[in-house]
Design a protein around this motif. Structure first.
Motif, PDB file in Angstrom:
ATOM      1  N   CYS A   1       0.834  -1.201   0.000  1.00  0.00           N
ATOM      2  CA  CYS A   1       0.000   0.000   0.000  1.00  0.00           C
ATOM      3  C   CYS A   1       0.872   1.255   0.000  1.00  0.00           C
ATOM      4  CB  CYS A   1      -0.959   0.013   1.190  1.00  0.00           C
ATOM      5  SG  CYS A   1      -2.147   1.381   1.145  1.00  0.00           S
TER       6      CYS A   1
ATOM      7  N   VAL B   1      -5.493  -7.076  -6.997  1.00  0.00           N
ATOM      8  CA  VAL B   1      -5.609  -5.617  -6.982  1.00  0.00           C
ATOM      9  C   VAL B   1      -6.938  -5.232  -6.326  1.00  0.00           C
ATOM     10  CG1 VAL B   1      -5.719  -3.529  -8.375  1.00  0.00           C
ATOM     11  CG2 VAL B   1      -4.204  -5.414  -9.062  1.00  0.00           C
TER      12      VAL B   1
ATOM     13  N   CYS C   1       0.264  -2.632  -9.186  1.00  0.00           N
ATOM     14  CA  CYS C   1      -1.076  -3.006  -9.650  1.00  0.00           C
ATOM     15  C   CYS C   1      -1.116  -3.170 -11.168  1.00  0.00           C
ATOM     16  CB  CYS C   1      -2.095  -1.962  -9.201  1.00  0.00           C
ATOM     17  SG  CYS C   1      -2.385  -1.935  -7.410  1.00  0.00           S
ATOM     18  N   SER C   2      -0.521  -2.243 -11.894  1.00  0.00           N
ATOM     19  CA  SER C   2      -0.544  -2.333 -13.360  1.00  0.00           C
ATOM     20  C   SER C   2       0.224  -3.554 -13.847  1.00  0.00           C
ATOM     21  CB  SER C   2       0.038  -1.055 -13.979  1.00  0.00           C
ATOM     22  OG  SER C   2       1.395  -0.881 -13.617  1.00  0.00           O
TER      23      SER C   2
ATOM     24  N   ARG D   1      -4.881  -1.124  -2.553  1.00  0.00           N
ATOM     25  CA  ARG D   1      -3.743  -1.957  -2.162  1.00  0.00           C
ATOM     26  C   ARG D   1      -3.625  -3.116  -3.129  1.00  0.00           C
ATOM     27  NH1 ARG D   1      -7.684  -3.080   1.885  1.00  0.00           N
ATOM     28  NH2 ARG D   1      -6.745  -1.417   3.118  1.00  0.00           N
ATOM     29  N   ALA D   2      -2.485  -3.786  -3.096  1.00  0.00           N
ATOM     30  CA  ALA D   2      -2.269  -5.030  -3.838  1.00  0.00           C
ATOM     31  C   ALA D   2      -2.041  -6.126  -2.818  1.00  0.00           C
ATOM     32  CB  ALA D   2      -1.066  -4.911  -4.774  1.00  0.00           C
TER      33      ALA D   2
ATOM     34  N   THR E   1      -9.399  -2.096  -5.257  1.00  0.00           N
ATOM     35  CA  THR E   1      -9.663  -0.692  -5.561  1.00  0.00           C
ATOM     36  C   THR E   1     -10.764  -0.144  -4.649  1.00  0.00           C
ATOM     37  OG1 THR E   1     -11.306  -1.270  -7.253  1.00  0.00           O
ATOM     38  CG2 THR E   1      -9.021  -1.005  -7.978  1.00  0.00           C
TER      39      THR E   1
ATOM     40  N   SER F   1      -4.638 -10.453 -11.434  1.00  0.00           N
ATOM     41  CA  SER F   1      -5.402  -9.204 -11.353  1.00  0.00           C
ATOM     42  C   SER F   1      -6.365  -9.199 -10.169  1.00  0.00           C
ATOM     43  CB  SER F   1      -6.180  -8.987 -12.650  1.00  0.00           C
ATOM     44  OG  SER F   1      -7.090 -10.059 -12.880  1.00  0.00           O
TER      45      SER F   1
ATOM     46  N   TYR G   1       3.913 -12.043  -7.986  1.00  0.00           N
ATOM     47  CA  TYR G   1       3.690 -10.948  -7.034  1.00  0.00           C
ATOM     48  C   TYR G   1       5.025 -10.516  -6.431  1.00  0.00           C
ATOM     49  CZ  TYR G   1       2.522  -8.810  -2.492  1.00  0.00           C
ATOM     50  OH  TYR G   1       2.467  -7.988  -1.386  1.00  0.00           O
TER      51      TYR G   1
ATOM     52  N   ASN H   1      -6.675   2.618  -6.982  1.00  0.00           N
ATOM     53  CA  ASN H   1      -5.966   1.505  -6.343  1.00  0.00           C
ATOM     54  C   ASN H   1      -5.875   1.756  -4.842  1.00  0.00           C
ATOM     55  OD1 ASN H   1      -5.422   0.108  -8.764  1.00  0.00           O
ATOM     56  ND2 ASN H   1      -3.625   1.412  -9.154  1.00  0.00           N
TER      57      ASN H   1
END
Length: 575
Positions: A180, A227, A209-210, A236-237, A229, A224, A367, A234
Motif C-alpha cells: 500500500c 488488486v 497493480c498495473s 492496495r495489492a 480498488t 489481477s 507478485y 488503487n
C-alpha cells in the motif's frame, strides 16, 4: 498462545496480538539482562506524502514489562498498557494516534525495548484498534486487509516491523500480506554507520497493480484479483496468500506442473539443502512413488499446494510431529526456492542461488517478482521466507539492523531526499541478523548488503541486481574452464577476509612471477642453445678444421658462442 513464536504466528493469521504465556528467547526476543537499565530509542517519523493528515501508531510487546501488550500514546513518549477487557471489541482508553503534521514534517518519538513491534501509518484518517480479553492480558485487534467488515478496510494504511532489545534494533519493510504505502528505513549507529532500505517511490503501488494486471493478461492465472480498488482508485495489492482468503480456488492448480517437474528431477539425483545451522547440509530424494521429497532419517515433504507455497505455514511446510525445528529449517529453504522458481536449476539450496535467476520461470511468484522490481533497491519481504539468503549473498528481505543504534528514521510516502542515499554512504554489514520465521539459536548468520551509488533511488532506476561481491582490483583470476568447476567452492573463499587480506596478495604475486617468466621468448633460447650444441658436437667429431687451422677453429667456436649470446658478432671471419 504459549510462546512468543505462537502469538506472532497468531498475529499474522488472525490480526490479534497477545502477550505470551512463556517469556522464552525465541524468534524475535532475546534474554534481557535484568541488571541492565531499560533501553530507549528515538525514532524520527518523516511525512513524505502529500497529505497533512498522516497518523502513526506503534505497537508491540514490552520486553522489560513482562512482555505486556504495549502501545505508544499520541504524545510520542508515554507508554500505554491496556487493561484486560471483559468483552471483545473494546475500544482503547488512550489516544495512540501520533499526528505527523504537514508534508515534509518530522515527528520524533521514544520507545522502550519491544518485541514483535510494528510502526503503522494511515493517510487521511486515524486507524481503529480494539481490545479482546485474553489469558495473559488484553489482546490487540489490529487492522486487517482480509476482512471487508473491518473498520480500517477501505483506508490507506501500511506498516513496517521491528524488534528492539538489548542486543540490537532489527526492522524490515513487509509485503508478505499486501502493498500500500511506500515506507523507507534509515538506521544510524553510534559509530556513524548508516543502514538504509529505500522502499518504493510514490507511484509504487500503481506500478505494482498495473504489472499484476499485465501478468494476468499473459498467463490468465488470476494475478489481477490481487488488486483492490476503492472508488475506482488503487487501494492496495494483496499477496497471493491474502488473495486465496477471498477466493479459495485462486492459483489452485498454478504450481502443479512445476511441482511435478521438481519431484521428477530428484528421483535419481539428490537435492542438497544447507540448513546454515548446526544440522549442516541435508540430502533428499523423491520417493519411489513420487509422492514426497524425503530427507533420510529426518523426514519428508509431501507435494505442496499453492497455499502451502505462498503461505509457508500449511500442508507440506507446516510443523510436523518429529524433528520439527530441523524440518522447518529445510522447509524454509525449499519454500523460498519454490517462490523464486529455482529448484529446477539449482540442486544445491540455497548456496548456489543467484539473484538474477530468481522468478525467471514462467511459473513463479510473480507478485514477489513485481514487488521486488518496484522497490528502489529491490529489497523487501515479499513472501514468508524471503530472508533465506546464500552464505555471503545479497539480502532480499529489506532489513536494517545494528547492535548500537543511535537513531532510526522511518519515512512514509516515497520520492524524497530521505530515500536517496548520498554517494559514498556506507551500508551497514551487520554481524548478526534476526530471522523472523526461525528459532534464533538455529538461524543466525552474517548478512552482506551491497551499496550501489549509481542507482537513483528517487527516480526508481534499477540496475541489474547482483549476488556477488565485486572482484578486488587487480585480483587473481583462474582460467574459465577451471573456474566453471570450482565456482561453487570459490565463492565462499573469495568473500572471506582470509582470502582478501592474506591469500589474494600471495596469489597475485605468484601470478606476476609466472607472467614475468613466461614473457621471455622460448624460441630464441632454444635456437641459441641448439647452435652452441651444434658447433660443440661438430668440434669434437673433428668435422671442423683442425691442425694448423686450430686458431681458425677456435675463432669459429667463439663466434658461434657470441652469435648465440646475441652480441652481433659475425659467425665466419677470414683468418
Amino acid at each position: 498462545m504459549t510462546t512468543l513464536d505462537d502469538i506472532l504466528a497468531l498475529q499474522k493469521t488472525d490480526n490479534v496480538l497477545y502477550a505470551p504465556e512463556i517469556k522464552e528467547p525465541v524468534t524475535e526476543s532475546l534474554i534481557v539482562d535484568s541488571s541492565a537499565s531499560i533501553g530507549t530509542l528515538s525514532i524520527s517519523l518523516y511525512n513524505s506524502t502529500q497529505s497533512s493528515k498522516v497518523y502513526t501508531y506503534i505497537t508491540g510487546l514490552a520486553i522489560n514489562n513482562n512482555s505486556a501488550l504495549f502501545l505508544l500514546q499520541s504524545d510520542g513518549a508515554t507508554a500505554y498498557y491496556p487493561s484486560n477487557p471483559t468483552s471483545n471489541g473494546t475500544a482503547l482508553s488512550a489516544n495512540c494516534a501520533i499526528a505527523l503534521g504537514a508534508p515534509g514534517s518530522t515527528r520524533t518519538v521514544t520507545i522502550p525495548y519491544i518485541a514483535g513491534g510494528r510502526i503503522w501509518f494511515c493517510v487521511g484518517s486515524t486507524l481503529t484498534f480494539l481490545l479482546n480479553p485474553g489469558n495473559t492480558g488484553a489482546g490487540l485487534v489490529e487492522p486487517s486487509v482480509s476482512n471487508p467488515s473491518d473498520p480500517n478496510y477501505f483506508l490507506s494504511w501500511d506498516f513496517c516491523e521491528f524488534t528492539y532489545n538489548s542486543f540490537q534494533l532489527y526492522a524490515n519493510i513487509s509485503y508478505v500480506d499486501f502493498v500500500c504505502l511506500p515506507i523507507a528505513l534509515t538506521l544510524t549507529s553510534t559509530t556513524g554507520t548508516v543502514s538504509h532500505v529505500s522502499g518504493m517511490p510514490s507511484n509504487g503501488l500503481a506500478t505494482v497493480c498495473s504489472n499484476l494486471i499485465v501478468q494476468n493478461n499473459t498467463d490468465g492465472a488470476g494475478w489481477s484479483q490481487l488488486v483492490v480498488t476503492n472508488n475506482g482508485s488503487n487501494l492496495r495489492a494483496l499477496s497471493p496468500t491474502q488473495g486465496i482468503v477471498f477466493n479459495s480456488s485462486l492459483f489452485e492448480n498454478y504450481w502443479t506442473s512445476y511441482i511435478n517437474q521438481v519431484w521428477a528431477k530428484y528421483v535419481s539425483s539428490p537435492i542438497s539443502v544447507n540448513t546454515q545451522a548446526s544440522w549442516g547440509t541435508m540430502t533428499g530424494y523423491t520417493s519411489n512413488d513420487r509422492t514426497s521429497l524425503t530427507f533420510s532419517s529426518v523426514g519428508s515433504f509431501t507435494k505442496p499446494s499453492a497455499a502451502d507455497i505462498f503461505g509457508a505455514n500449511t500442508g507440506a511446510f507446516a510443523p510436523q510431529v518429529e524433528n520439527t525445528a530441523q524440518l522447518l529449517n529445510i522447509g524454509a529453504r525449499l519454500d523460498a526456492a519454490f517462490n523464486r522458481s529455482t529448484l529446477l536449476i539449482d540442486a544445491d539450496q540455497p548456496n548456489n542461488e543467484v539473484v538474477s535467476s530468481y522468478y525467471q520461470n514462467n511459473v513463479t511468484n510473480h507478485y514477489a517478482r513485481i514487488v521486488h522490481a518496484a522497490n528502489l533497491d529491490g529489497r523487501g519481504y515479499c513472501h514468508p521466507y524471503d530472508d533465506v539468503t546464500p552464505d555471503g549473498g545479497v539480502d532480499q528481505s529489506g532489513f536494517v539492523s545494528d547492535g548500537t543504534p543511535a537513531s532510526f528514521l522511518v519515512t512514509v510516502g516515497g520520492g524524497n531526499a530521505h530515500v536517496k542515499r548520498e554517494e559514498g554512504q556506507k551500508i551497514a554489514q551487520t554481524k548478526r541478523t534476526m530471522k523472523r520465521s526461525m528459532p534464533w539459536e538455529e538461524d543466525v548468520k552474517v548478512a552482506v548488503v551491497e551499496e550501489d551509488v549509481e542507482r537513483d533511488l528517487e527516480k526508481g532506476e534499477h540496475p541489474k541486481l547482483l549476488n556477488e561481491l565485486p572482484a578486488p582490483s587487480g585480483g587473481f583470476k583462474l582460467p574459465a574452464f577451471i573456474e566453471r568447476y570450482l565456482a561453487s567452492y570459490l565463492s565462499k573463499l573469495q568473500s572471506s577476509p582470509l582470502y582478501i587480506n592474506r591469500l589474494l596478495p600471495v596469489m597475485v604475486l605468484v601470478q606476476q612471477l609466472m607472467v614475468s617468466v613466461l614473457s621471455i621468448s622460448i624460441r630464441p633460447i632454444v635456437s641459441r642453445v641448439f647452435i652452441v650444441a651444434f658447433f660443440i658436437v661438430f668440434y669434437f667429431l673433428g668435422i671442423l678444421p683442425s691442425g694448423s687451422e686450430v686458431s681458425t677453429r677456435r675463432r669459429i667456436l667463439e663466434s658461434s658462442i657470441a652469435a648465440a649470446s646475441g652480441n652481433g658478432t659475425v659467425l665466419l671471419q677470414g683468418s
